[in-house]
Design a protein around this motif. Sequence first.
Motif, PDB file in Angstrom:
ATOM      1  N   ASP A  97      38.100  33.571  40.052  1.00  0.00           N
ATOM      2  CA  ASP A  97      37.877  32.200  39.622  1.00  0.00           C
ATOM      3  C   ASP A  97      37.981  31.188  40.761  1.00  0.00           C
ATOM      4  N   SER A 114      39.346  33.817  31.865  1.00  0.00           N
ATOM      5  CA  SER A 114      39.920  33.107  33.007  1.00  0.00           C
ATOM      6  C   SER A 114      41.413  32.936  32.856  1.00  0.00           C
ATOM      7  N   THR A 171      43.058  30.982  35.122  1.00  0.00           N
ATOM      8  CA  THR A 171      43.454  29.841  35.938  1.00  0.00           C
ATOM      9  C   THR A 171      44.310  28.876  35.164  1.00  0.00           C
TER      10      THR A 171
END
Length: 963
Positions: free
Chosen positions: A912, A960, A962
């Motif tokens: 990412d 993801s 993140t």
Amino acid sequence: MCTSWQLRCRHRKSGNLAWGGSLVYSESCNWDKRRGTVDQRTRGAGHGENVGLLGRGSECAVLDEVIEAVRMGESRVLVVHGAPGVGKSALLEYAENSATGMRVLRAAGVESEMELAFATLHQLCAPLLGRLENLPVPQRDALETVFGMRAGAPPERFLVGLAVLSLLSDASEGRPLLCVVDDAQWMDRSSAQVLGFVARRLLAESVALVFGSRQRAQDLLGLPELEVTGLSDADAHALLDSVTHARLDQHIRDRIIAETKGNPLALLELPRGLTMTQMAGGFGLLNADTLPGRIEQSFLDRIEDLPEQTRLLLLIAAAEPVGNPDLVRRAAERLGAIPETALAGGTDGLLTIEARVTFRHPLVRSAVYGSAREKDRRAVHLALAEATDARTDPDRRAWHLASAAPGPDEAVAAELERSAGRAQARGGLAAAAAFLQRSVALTIDTSHRAERALSAADASLRAGDLDAARKLVDIADRDAQGEFQRVRAHLVRSHITFAAGYNNEAPPMLLTAAQRLEPFDMDLARETYLVAWASASYGAANRDSLMAISRAMRELPSPEGSPRALDLVLEAYALLITDGRSAALPTLRRALIALTGAPLQDLLKWGWAAGGLTALLWEDRIMAEWPVRVIDEVRAAAALSELPIYLHALGLPIVLSGDFAAAAAIVAQSEAVAAATGVPMTQHTKLLLTALQGKDAEASALIAATIEEAGAGGQLNGVASAHWAAAVLYNGLARYEQALPAAQATTQSANLLVSQWALPELVEAAARVGDDTAAHGALEDLADSAEPCDTDWAQGVLARCRALLSDDAAAADDFYREAIERLGRTLLRPELARAHLLYGEWLRRDRQRVEARAHLRTAYEMFVSIGMEAFAERACRELLATGETVRKRKNAGSTSEELTPQEQQIALLVRDGLSNPEVAARLFVSPRTVEWHLRKIFAKLKISSRRQLGDALSRGEYESMTQ
């Protein structure tokens, strides 16, 4: 090995040739035990001058392996522990002398500094402070704050640990690094926690971290260790012979060896002060006490023979923890002692004053200080306080003043209170509590004492010292000058009870505190009401307690102006219990909207208690989205002690969505943060993950352990979650007779959320075992919960359960189709797959084999791709029963099975777009560890660059991370 060779270094000692631990020291020395670094002279590896190790071959081999591994680019950690005088310091010195070509940092815990936050850590890191500019700004700021180099808000303990890890990693870039911490049993708690954090995260940094400790320190448990015991009989005899000049009777020799258990320092010190006759006959040993007592007594005998000024100098040195020769000199001069005169006749090897003041052994310090008269100790502390610079070291000055006070002293108490504020600003809650506790003891005025006792109780509570907190809150209650102080004392006592796990007692106590706070601080009262409600509703009390709290919340006056998120949450929670879900629904929805936009400072205080709104409303998307914003802001604000709570809030919806790889990564991250911050990690995410994966042995062990540990601690919330996980596990394994009681135990708990989620498990298990009463009762409860919430999650699960119990085939078919349609619009892939499975099972029993195969095949493929092994096996058996040939498939995310949870996290973050330092900061490791893991990830995925991670990792299997 090391039994026959000679290790050399120059070491100054008074007197003739002496043995320290299992080392032989020569007369001269320009190295001392507490110096921050060791001068690395040119010498052969493992060799110096005139010092020999005796009988420590195996221990030396372990240390040799540590040093060699670090030279090869790996990291090593070792805790060397054993009784006082057994030779730990000698082995640490051996390691230092073996570390040729390496940089060596050294620190030592000091008993009198245990209350000063980060004292030992500062010793260790002081030579590296010039490298702070190489650290990320938040980490640099954290270290500068705790070391008093800058003013700032208290940094999170874990952020300090990450900064130290980065600092050591950076320092090891040029050459390998050996960090030695002696007397680790006397490290201050802040340093111990940080170094324990660092030790558990060293991997590929070319850093060795070696501790010497009398016992296995709490914060170092679980690290590699080396126990040092007494010398063998032969080596002990050799050492005893070297320090006795009279011939000893063999039986006396054997008794001495047996009683000292081969302890080198005991063998060295016992003969001192005894005549040849006493030694030869053994009568000098008749009054010997415990081994440390014998050694200490031998030191006391030597101290008594010294001149008065020399004894005074020893006492000053014993009371001064830093080992600063200038400070010792100034204090001595204030007491009329001249250091040169005091040292003229020598100290019999007990004290060395060079770059730092050091004692021959820690027991010398305790012997000197413990044997002094109280008035002499007070005089010495007063002199040290007067000699300490109030601007550069105000906290040590205050501590000396407190030790010098013969009785209560308001001025000193006030100075200690100010020192507590500075200690907390550096992140040392335990240190702040210690200063405040001492301040309370020295306070004369009862009103001041009550206020300081409240502050001390709160600091002790947050530092985890519940016993001290209870005593202090008793003092505050006794000395309170008004109702507000008494109410605050009751509030602290309530939080102590909650923290101690006495959960059935905590909710009513918190309710009383909230009610009593209303006339004084309505905001604090409202926050306390919410904590009381959460403590009761999450399984810590019975339904009667929850009803009482909810009714009291209903009676709160309306807030002035527009209601805040806290006001709406209180109103919604109260209505839910007093009037039911339908009546509460509009307010629940308004509260949820307000919660998603509430200020971070509010969420950090009570957000954990409001997070259940999404589950109560069956809002799967908001459940997955709102923690992301909080996690981002928590990280930005470095308020990381709150991070495990919100990682859990994020982990559950990720598990429910079927992204097991991301969920496993979050569990690993939660465990890392919990270990670093000391905040206990809830097991809900891990329990549900292992249950849905269908890993029978692993899940059963975790469930049993959670029930035992949470039950013993009165944490009924954990017990309820474990039973829920058991119901999921056993339904997946088609062991419905075991799933039924587990689901019933969950639904009967006071935990509103877990009991709600367990209702579908109870319906399925009861239907399969033919318990119609339990099945229909659970369906009614589920309808009460889900029907008012017009979400696809609520209506889809409800339709699936209605289909299970429907006697009408057409209605059942419609319900199954509705469940599949509605759950297909949610994020909840496991729930959708289970709807296909139940529909396929029903169709097969209704002899609709062709259509059954379609749904069973869909279910099987979904279960396999998600990683739900037990449910996949159940779908497979049903497919085989339809006459279908099933080719067993690997999990479509099989690549993820090749990566460890740590590797999964790193792969996702790098994919990412995060850099190695950014990944390191996110996952609490060093950039070099990230690089080391990436090399392994590339090899496993058969790729050669970061750009290829996007193709190698299927986004269907890896969401993801993140956030």
